[in-house]
Design an enzyme around this catalytic site. Structure first.
Site, mmCIF file in Angstrom:
data_model
loop_
_atom_site.group_PDB
_atom_site.id
_atom_site.type_symbol
_atom_site.label_atom_id
_atom_site.label_comp_id
_atom_site.label_asym_id
_atom_site.label_seq_id
_atom_site.Cartn_x
_atom_site.Cartn_y
_atom_site.Cartn_z
ATOM 1 N N HIS B 62 0.809 -1.310 -0.151
ATOM 2 C CA HIS B 62 -0.054 0.049 0.079
ATOM 3 C C HIS B 62 0.849 1.366 0.138
ATOM 4 O O HIS B 62 0.473 2.240 -0.616
ATOM 5 C CB HIS B 62 -0.871 -0.048 1.250
ATOM 6 N N HIS B 134 -10.814 3.307 -1.901
ATOM 7 C CA HIS B 134 -11.270 2.709 -0.462
ATOM 8 C C HIS B 134 -11.967 1.461 -0.722
ATOM 9 O O HIS B 134 -13.151 1.412 0.019
ATOM 10 C CB HIS B 134 -11.649 3.929 0.349
#
Lengths: 160, 792, 254
Positions: B62, B134
């Site tokens: 990430h 998200h």
């Protein structure tokens, strides 16, 4: 819940003459799930007030902060998990670890009133159902599929 | 009081190392664990839990985007070679970067290095744009996940340069079909309708409370998103040109402001790249508090303009560890964790360090400015704490109540290392060039208008405050009754100035199912079409890429991604649009109870932003006056592969649209000129559903009808079905009044620009083909159909 | 120059465009945080107009406008009372309207007989509406045609009253300033009435006409190019109806 014996519930609902948009929306979702036996859903904001509080203080908080005198009715009672409800209903509360912004605002509003007590609040929703032949398992399904997310919420079914 | 734990790794064998990574949810590979072991053997001690957590977070997919930086051994089989050909690709990231480097646009101010891409706006201001995803949190808790998604990307903008003021939010969602039968749903997932309502509500409540207009986006539905939804959130900000550069110097104080720190989102950085699985801890999802973030925004704008801090970044994935680590990267830092404001007291030091609690920013503050900063923060009711200072040691040293709980060499931590070579494989998909026969075009057009992908999204868009700040000049819906869909949003972000930005997007996973390379071209084409149709300048347009992909350790999935990235590179170069920012979200897949794996369709979102001189030189998509002429710009070809028509008919065949950048760019430049000169009454691009849907939508916003002569659409007449529903790229429908047709046609001399019909006073769509009445539909029916699909 | 205090707090979000509107109308606006007033650092009485702009004060977490309304009446009651006694305008837009009603400043002083509750749709909605400018006692709606357009953008904008007598009294006193209507100027249902307000009420004033609250946003309708369909209407006019409203307020004070 913390401090059960000193813990109060404030229940705020719309006055009967006002259209309950949320109840209506939830009823539609329930029908989409295939439960045609439900006729009406009543939605309440519920506040669990605990910590350093008395009944008088809870009344003051209700009257001055939570209640809109034109639009709402309020009920205050001591919290009891086994409390008898006349109609089938479910309460949905945030789990303790989840930070609830509404509760934070409520604490600010209480301080604005000049109240110095260490009052704690948790916010939740209560849904009361009317209809024919409502079964506990139906409410469980409705809770898990529409009203609550067990990852962040606890739900308690009552009155059935 | 909780302290740091020592983790014994110096003596561990491979098995032990992997167990430590797995048990701690660190997502570190064996190679990485060995590197860590080597480091600690060298300095002669074992790491603390906090140190391991910080390393895991810094090196996580990430935060570090390992896959996009890795070398790839790419094997391809295509029509031309027939035999597999293998070559090495230096990295996907470098392919994207290459575009921007080659194009050398002087208005690109800061690209691929800050929290957002920054371009010039006017003499004194820049605008910046960032789009994030998200996905996993939104699948688990749609309301909270989507809310914190938009909250996070807003913080990216607050942390770009010395902080920009957010002026626009964008959102793009992909869901499973809303009418999916409840009884067929896997018990581990939410129904698409619940996800849809939750996600929309989350973005609505956060964005509206922040006072930022949410005014551009898209919503897609496909069974491929049943198990993994996609939630893209973007924010555009405006900042003074002097505020573009950050500067961290030794001695500057580290100040954290905004929300308190709790056990929220711990392991978010490592979790977000892992597949969705059962038994997820409550802490991975949060309910955002937009009012805290709004107060942070208010305070930051004051403090920035008074120059009270010299650098800023947001606390996103990886929390303080990532934010402080990033700022301290080239100097060093000393942090005292006991000073971090906490939600509750029983947090361990490592939890404080990597917690992802929302609404926090980290500032680098020259010590002499701290008192002034404190005053601003207190005035705006924003919580803050000084948690340490930057040093020149090139080390990060972390204390908790006088105990050292971590000390790491930052050069080692951020050192570039050889990443393992990834394998990717791609085989071209051959589709037969056939189309279904006996299609009732009238019926099919109405069915397309009722296709949730095409149908009006008004019920969602109106829930967003799309005009707060009073900058929104072309709104998401225009025309009579606000029913006509706009191709893009136009914002004039400086009060009293007509200078503006145009923002739009392009996304189409169905082309990608046929050909991910062409999908990339089509997405760029669509985003630019939307920009230009509204009045944007194709030569001052920048784009952002957001890849959402499935299981990427599968060479076949990775192969499609590589092709898509190649497409981005080649087509962006051809359209001459630079990438200014981008992000990838990988491993969007779901493991079913029977062990089978479902990956999402590889999805690329291209967001585009264009700067224009005058927002009054724009146009809308609704037809303006009966009697006006209707033109089609661009070539209509036999492009039905991946089209909405064939999706509707469940018919897998056809050629996916092939963009024609050279021709299209010429058309776009000239169309921009024509709109600027006021020659265009209305304009709409042809996208999903082709020309027929585009014309229908222009009618719906106007109450006027049209008469279209289909044989005039293309030079070589094809079957009517192709002409009506082909999704060839680079096409626009344009309305021009009688007085301007000569001028208009002159601009498009030698380009495909064909007059195909007229606007009529009665609200009916009439299409003729070679003298025959091919199709006639009542406008009210079309409007009712198109507007009535999505319900709340 | 007319001095306007634009009150803000955590969650206020229409203060900047309201500030711009005041500047366009020729006033000198200041955006002031409520804490500066409750701390005594800024005196309300140094200003000629008080505007409470739109937004979500304190998140509207306990009912729209409620917490800010409480803060005003608990911590700045005397200043507000004096301000109104001196006949200085108080304007509440959207969230500001909700604050004025919940603070007992509208429609009658210290009587809590009206409220703004959740839209019948149950959702926040942003849409342009037709408004009929009523013959009211407020001086701020002159020089406007009978039918104007502003956008609404709210979740809790349904105007309700305690009983019919309250509605009668507001009507008889000419305290209704704006009503939601259709393009022909008639009271109509959703979406013309976007929230289910009783009698299509979109804005009201107090018994003197100087305290005005409305759900629609005049500060989002300052220019012709703010209108959602401006591409359809070719005109040389620059300004739209919202500008005239602000001008009316400022001219009243000068």
């Amino acid at each position: 819940m913390e401090n059960l014996e000193k813990s109060y519930i404030i229940e705020i609902g719309l006055k009967e003459n006002l259209f309950d948009a949320f109840g209506n929306e939830i009823l539609n979702s329930i029908k989409e799930l295939g439960f045609d036996n439900f006729e009406k859903v009543f939605v309440y904001d519920v506040y669990n007030v605990y910590g350093d509080v008395s009944l008088q203080l809870v009344r003051q908080i209700t009257k001055n902060i939570l209640l809109d005198h034109v639009a709402h009715n309020a009920k205050i009672y001591k919290y009891n998990n086994k409390k008898d409800e006349k109609m089938p209903c479910v309460e949905v509360w945030y789990k303790k670890q989840v930070t609830d912004p509404v509760a934070m605002t409520a604490i600010k509003a209480i301080k604005d009133l000049g109240i110095k007590n260490d009052v704690k609040i948790r916010c939740g929703k209560k849904y009361v159902f009317s209809g024919n032949n409502i079964k506990k398992d139906m409410i469980r399904q409705i809770s898990e599929k529409i009203l609550a997310n067990t990852l962040i919420h606890d739900y308690i079914i009552k009155g059935i | 009081m909780a302290r740091a734990e020592i983790i014994e790794i110096c003596t561990g064998d491979d098995e032990k190392l992997l167990e430590i990574s797995k048990k701690g949810l660190l997502s570190l590979t064996l190679d990485e664990m060995k590197r860590i072991q080597k480091y600690f053997l060298k300095i002669g001690r074992n790491p603390t839990d906090l140190e391991l957590e910080m390393i895991a977070q810094t090196w996580s997919e990430h935060c570090f985007h390992k896959l996009f930086k890795s070398k790839i051994e790419f094997t391809e089989v295509n029509g031309q070679t027939a035999k597999p050909v293998t070559h090495i690709i230096p990295s996907m990231f470098s392919m994207i970067r290459q575009v921007t480097e080659n194009l050398k646009k002087n208005w690109c101010v800061s690209v691929f290095k800050d929290n957002a891409g920054i371009i010039n706006f006017d003499d004194t201001n820049c605008v910046c744009f960032k789009v994030e995803t998200h996905n996993h949190p939104s699948a688990l808790e749609p309301y909270g996940g989507a809310g914190t998604g938009i909250g996070g990307v807003i913080r990216d903008i607050l942390g770009a340069g010395l902080g920009a003021k957010p002026i626009l939010n964008t959102d793009v969602f992909c869901f499973g079909p809303l009418d999916f039968p409840h009884e067929n749903l896997d018990p581990g997932i939410f129904h698409p309708k619940r996800l849809f309502k939750g996600v929309v509500s989350g973005v609505r409540d956060y964005g509206n409370r922040m006072g930022i207009p949410t005014a551009n986006g898209a919503i897609l539905f496909d069974p491929g998103y049943l198990y993994n939804i996609l939630v893209y959130c973007g924010t555009v900000g405006i900042m003074p040109q002097w505020a573009v550069e950050k500067k961290v110097e030794p001695g500057h104080l580290i100040v954290v402001i905004g929300g308190k720190t709790g056990r929220d989102g711990i392991h978010g950085a490592t979790f977000s790249s892992a597949s969705l699985e059962k038994d997820i801890p409550t802490s991975v999802v949060q309910i955002g508090n937009p009012i805290i973030e709004k107060k942070v925004l208010d305070a930051l704008m004051i403090a920035r303009d008074r120059k009270l801090y010299s650098a800023i970044t947001d606390c996103g994935a990886g929390g303080l560890s990532s934010a402080v680590g990033e700022l301290a990267q080239h100097c060093g830092a000393e942090v005292h964790l006991e000073n971090v404001p906490l939600k509750y007291q029983d947090l361990k030091p490592w939890e404080i360090w990597v917690s992802e609690s929302q609404e926090r920013m980290v500032l680098a503050v020259p010590s002499e400015k701290f008192d002034q900063l404190k005053k601003v923060l207190e005035d705006e009711d924003v919580e803050y704490a000084c948690i340490g200072k930057f040093t020149s040691t090139k080390k990060i040293k972390i204390y908790h109540q006088n105990d050292i709980v971590g000390e790491l060499d930052l050069r080692w931590l951020f050192q570039k290392t050889e990443l393992p070579v990834q394998k990717a494989y791609y085989e071209e998909r051959k589709m037969a060039d056939i189309i279904p026969e006996n299609i009732n075009v009238e019926e099919v057009l109405l069915q397309l208008l009722a296709d949730p992908v095409i149908a009006s999204k008004e019920i969602v868009v109106r829930q967003y405050d799309h005009e707060v700040q009073s900058h929104t000049i072309v709104k998401p819906f225009s025309g009579i009754d606000g029913k006509g869909p706009s191709d893009a949003v136009v914002i004039a972000p400086v009060y009293g100035s007509y200078r503006g930005i145009v923002v739009a997007c392009g996304i189409n996973p169905w082309y990608g199912k046929v050909d991910p390379y062409l999908m990339a071209g089509c997405c760029i084409d669509e985003a630019m079409r939307n920009i230009v149709a509204c009045g944007g300048d194709p030569e001052k347009t920048a784009v952002l890429d957001n890849f959402c992909w499935g299981k990427c350790d599968d060479p076949v999935e990775l192969g499609k991604l590589v092709k898509c990235v190649q497409g981005c590179r080649d087509f962006a170069l051809a359209y001459k649009v630079p990438f200014i920012s981008g992000k990838d979200s990988l491993n969007n897949f779901y493991t079913k109870e029977d062990g089978s794996i479902v990956s999402i369709p590889g999805t690329l979102l291209i967001s585009a932003i264009s700067v224009i001189d005058d927002v009054r030189e724009t146009t809308s998509s609704d037809l303006k006056e009966s009697g006006n002429h209707i033109y089609i710009l661009g070539e209509t070809r036999r492009h039905l592969g991946g089209s909405r028509l064939l999706n509707l008919l469940n018919f897998e065949a056809g050629q996916c649209p092939v963009p024609e950048p050279e021709l299209t760019l010429k058309i776009m430049k000239n169309l921009h000129r024509a709109i600027k000169q006021g020659l265009v009454k209305s304009c709409h691009d042809c996208s999903e559903g082709g020309m027929a849907v585009a014309i229908s939508e222009m009618m719906i916003g106007s109450g006027y009808g049209t008469e279209i002569y289909l044989e005039n659409v293309a030079e070589r007449t094809d079957e009517p079905v192709v002409l009506l529903f082909s999704e060839s790229q680079g096409r626009f429908i344009v309305e021009v009044d009688q007085a301007h047709i000569d001028k208009f046609e002159k601009i498009f001399k030698n380009l495909p620009c064909r007059r195909i019909g007229r606007v009529t006073p009665d609200f009916r769509l009439k299409i003729f083909y070679k003298g025959k009445n091919l199709l006639e539909i009542d406008g009210e029916l079309m409007k009712k159909t198109w507007c009535g699909v999505l319900s709340w | 120059m007319v001095k306007v205090l634009i009150l803000r707090t955590g969650g206020t979000n229409c203060d900047l465009e309201t500030e711009w509107a005041c500047k366009l109308a020729g006033a000198k606006p200041s955006r002031i945080h409520i804490s500066r007033i409750t701390e005594g650092k800024v005196k309300l009485l140094d200003f000629d107009v008080l505007i409470i702009p739109g937004g979500f004060s304190y998140g509207d977490d306990l009912g729209a406008g409620k917490v800010l309304a409480n803060e005003l009446i608990l911590k700045a009651k005397d200043e507000i009372t004096l301000f109104r006694e001196k006949k200085r305008p108080i304007i509440g837009i959207c969230n500001g309207f909700q604050v004025l009603v919940k603070a007992g400043l509208l429609p009658f002083k210290d009587q809590y007989v009206a409220s703004l509750v959740w839209n019948d749709s149950g959702r926040f909605e942003d849409r342009w509406v037709y408004l009929r400018v009523e013959q009211s006692i407020s001086p701020f709606f002159k020089n406007l045609p009978e039918i104007i357009r502003f956008p609404v953008a709210h979740a809790e904008g349904k105007f309700v009253v305690k009983n019919d007598r309250v509605l009668k009294k507001i009507e008889n006193n000419s305290q209704i300033v704006l009503r939601y209507v259709n393009a022909a100027g008639e009271i109509a249902d959703y979406p013309y009435n976007p929230n289910g307000s009783i009698a299509g009420i979109a804005g009201i004033c107090d018994e003197k006409g100087l305290i005005v609250g409305m759900m629609p946003h005049p500060e989002r309708a300052l220019l012709k190019i703010h209108e959602p369909d401006w591409h359809r209407n070719e005109t040389d006019d620059v300004f739209s109806f919202g500008y005239q409203f602000f001008k009316n307020v400022i001219e009243y004070c000068s």
